[in-house]
Design a protein around this motif. Structure first.
Motif, mmCIF file in Angstrom:
data_model
loop_
_atom_site.group_PDB
_atom_site.id
_atom_site.type_symbol
_atom_site.label_atom_id
_atom_site.label_comp_id
_atom_site.label_asym_id
_atom_site.label_seq_id
_atom_site.Cartn_x
_atom_site.Cartn_y
_atom_site.Cartn_z
ATOM 1 N N ARG A 50 -21.218 19.401 44.633
ATOM 2 C CA ARG A 50 -20.529 20.144 43.420
ATOM 3 C C ARG A 50 -21.346 21.203 43.032
ATOM 4 O O ARG A 50 -20.950 22.231 42.506
ATOM 5 N N ASN A 57 -23.875 22.703 44.270
ATOM 6 C CA ASN A 57 -24.225 23.748 44.873
ATOM 7 C C ASN A 57 -22.987 24.922 45.271
ATOM 8 O O ASN A 57 -23.277 25.837 45.481
ATOM 9 N N ALA A 58 -21.983 24.194 44.773
ATOM 10 C CA ALA A 58 -20.717 25.134 45.333
ATOM 11 C C ALA A 58 -20.488 25.820 43.672
ATOM 12 O O ALA A 58 -19.608 26.876 43.887
#
Length: 411
Positions: free
Chosen positions: A116, A118-119
Motif C-alpha cells: 500500500r 509503495n503505491a
C-alpha cells in the motif's frame, strides 16, 4: 515571553535535573507538589513552587489551572505512524480465528502495508500521517519516535523517512526518526536473503549522511531476522551514528535482548516473552526495556511481565506501537490505562514509564519527561479536581483539558 500557570491542584513528576530514568522500586515513586504554580519562559520551564510562594509578575501571561492536575506530556518512543491506508480486513480475519502468522502467510501483515505504501504518492502519505500526528498531539503526546519499515524498497524507505522529516519541520512536536528497513523480507528477496541485507547495508550510510534517521531498528524474531543478522546491522548502524532500537521477544525468545545490550541499543521493545537470561542481560545495561500493551490488547497476545521486570530492579518504558496492523491507536492515555489494568502496574509506575523512562527510550531525557527547571514546557493539564489516578481509571473518557507543547497551547 513569560507564562505563569496558577492554582494547579497537583504538579506531577517534579524532579531535579540529572535524573534520566527510574528503575525497580523507584518506579512506584512519583514526586509532586499540591497547590502549585508553574512559570515558563518561552518554551522552557523556568520555575515552579507552592502557590503560597507564587511570584507576582505584571508582564506575564496568567493562566488559571482551575485546580487541574498538571503533568509532563506523554512520550511515545515506538510508533509506525507513517503508513498508507489501513488493515481493517486483517482485524476481521483475526476475529474469525486467523493468527498473526497465518495472516502474514496469506500476504497480510507488514508486506500488505508495504504494498500500500509503495503505491501511494508521497504527498498523500504525508497528509494521512499528519492527521494521525495531530490526533496524538491533542491526546497529550509531546514527543514521538516514528519508524520506517513499510517501504522495504530503497525508494519506499526513503519516502517514509522524508515524510517523517517533513512532519518534524512542520509541527511543534519533538520527533525522532528510525530506519527499520529490516522489518520483513520482501517477496522479491524470498530466495535472496543476503541480497536484501546488502540493500539495507547500502542504505545506512546514505540515510546517515542525509540525516534522515536518528536510530536503526531490526525486527529480531523467528521467521523475520536472526540474531546474527540483527547484530550485523546493529554494528553497521553504530558505525554510522544510528544507535539501535530493536524489536525483540514479541513471539519468541531467541537471544535478541542480550545481542542488543552488547551493541548498546537504546531500547529493546515488545518483550511480551521474557526469560531469566533476558532479565540478567538487562541488569546494569544502558538499554531501556519498552512494553507495548495496546499491541497485546489488540492482537490478544501476552503482556510484557512488568511486575517480574520491576522486581528484578529494571526500568520499564511504555509506548503505543501505533501501526495499522497490530495497534491502530497512538492514544497514550489508553496505553497507560492498559498497563495498569492488564500489566498490574500502579498508576505511579505507568506514568513514570510513559514520561521520564519513555524520554530516555527516545534519547531526549535531558529535555523532556519531567517537570524540571530548564526542560521543555510540554505538559498536560487535566480537567478541574482530577486526581491523577483517574487518568488510567477512567480509561474510556478524556480527562485532558489542555495540552501545551513548547509552552504554547495546542488548539
Amino acid at each position: 515571553m513569560r507564562t505563569l500557570i496558577i492554582h494547579i491542584k497537583t504538579l506531577l513528576q517534579v524532579r531535579e535535573p540529572g535524573i534520566d530514568k527510574v528503575s525497580g522500586a523507584a518506579m512506584a515513586e512519583l514526586p509532586y507538589l499540591e497547590e502549585a504554580y508553574l512559570l515558563l519562559e518561552n518554551d522552557i520551564i523556568l520555575d515552579y513552587g507552592l502557590m503560597r510562594d507564587c511570584p507576582v509578575l505584571e508582564d506575564a501571561l496568567i493562566i488559571d489551572a482551575q485546580q487541574g492536575t498538571l503533568l509532563p506530556s506523554w512520550i511515545d518512543s515506538h510508533t509506525h505512524l507513517v503508513y498508507a491506508g489501513n488493515r481493517v480486513q486483517e482485524f476481521v480475519d483475526r476475529i474469525n480465528g486467523l493468527s498473526y502468522a497465518e495472516i502474514a502467510q496469506r500476504g497480510g501483515g507488514i508486506l500488505n502495508s508495504a504494498a500500500r505504501l509503495n503505491a501511494m504518492e508521497e504527498e498523500q502519505l504525508y497528509r494521512e500521517s499528519a492527521v494521525r500526528l495531530e490526533e496524538i498531539m491533542r491526546q497529550g503526546t509531546g514527543a514521538v519516535e516514528i519508524k520506517s519499515g513499510y517501504g522495504l524498497t530503497v525508494e519506499g524507505e526513503l519516502k517514509m523517512l522524508r515524510v517523517i522529516q517533513r512532519l518534524r519541520e512542520n509541527y511543534p512536536m519533538t520527533i525522532k526518526a528510525t530506519f527499520l528497513g529490516a522489518h520483513a523480507l520482501p517477496h522479491v528477496y524470498k530466495d535472496n536473503r543476503e541480497g536484501y541485507l546488502q540493500l539495507i547495508e547500502a542504505l545506512i550510510p546514505k540515510i546517515a549522511e542525509e540525516k534522515l534517521a536518528d536510530y536503526l531498528d531490526v525486527f529480531c524474531e523467528t521467521d523475520y531476522f536472526t540474531v546474527a543478522e540483527t547484530e550485523r546491522l546493529m554494528a553497521l548502524g553504530n558505525q554510522y551514528g544510528l544507535q539501535p532500537k530493536i524489536h525483540v521477544n514479541q513471539f519468541t525468545a531467541i537471544g535478541g535482548i542480550a545481542a542488543a545490550v552488547r551493541h548498546n541499543a537504546l531500547s529493546v521493545d515488545h518483550l511480551e516473552l521474557v526469560t531469566e537470561e533476558d532479565l540478567a542481560a538487562l541488569q546494569g545495561a544502558v538499554t531501556m526495556p519498552v512494553a507495548l500493551p495496546s499491541c497485546s490488547y489488540f492482537i490478544s497476545i501476552p503482556y510484557t511481565p512488568a511486575r517480574q521486570m520491576l522486581q528484578a530492579g529494571l526500568p520499564l518504558a511504555l509506548a503505543s506501537d501505533f501501526n495499522p496492523g497490530t495497534s491502530p491507536s497512538g492514544n497514550m492515555n489508553f496505553v497507560v490505562a492498559t498497563a495498569c489494568i492488564k500489566m498490574k502496574m500502579t498508576p505511579e509506575e505507568a506514568i513514570n514509564a510513559a514520561t521520564i523512562n519513555a524520554a530516555y527510550a527516545m534519547g531526549i531525557s535531558a529535555t523532556h519527561g519531567s517537570i524540571t527547571r530548564g526542560k521543555k514546557a510540554n505538559f498536560i493539564l487535566t480537567q478541574p479536581n482530577i486526581h491523577y489516578h483517574e487518568l488510567p481509571y477512567a480509561f474510556g473518557s478524556n480527562r485532558i483539558a489542555k495540552v501545551f507543547l513548547n509552552g504554547t497551547l495546542i488548539p
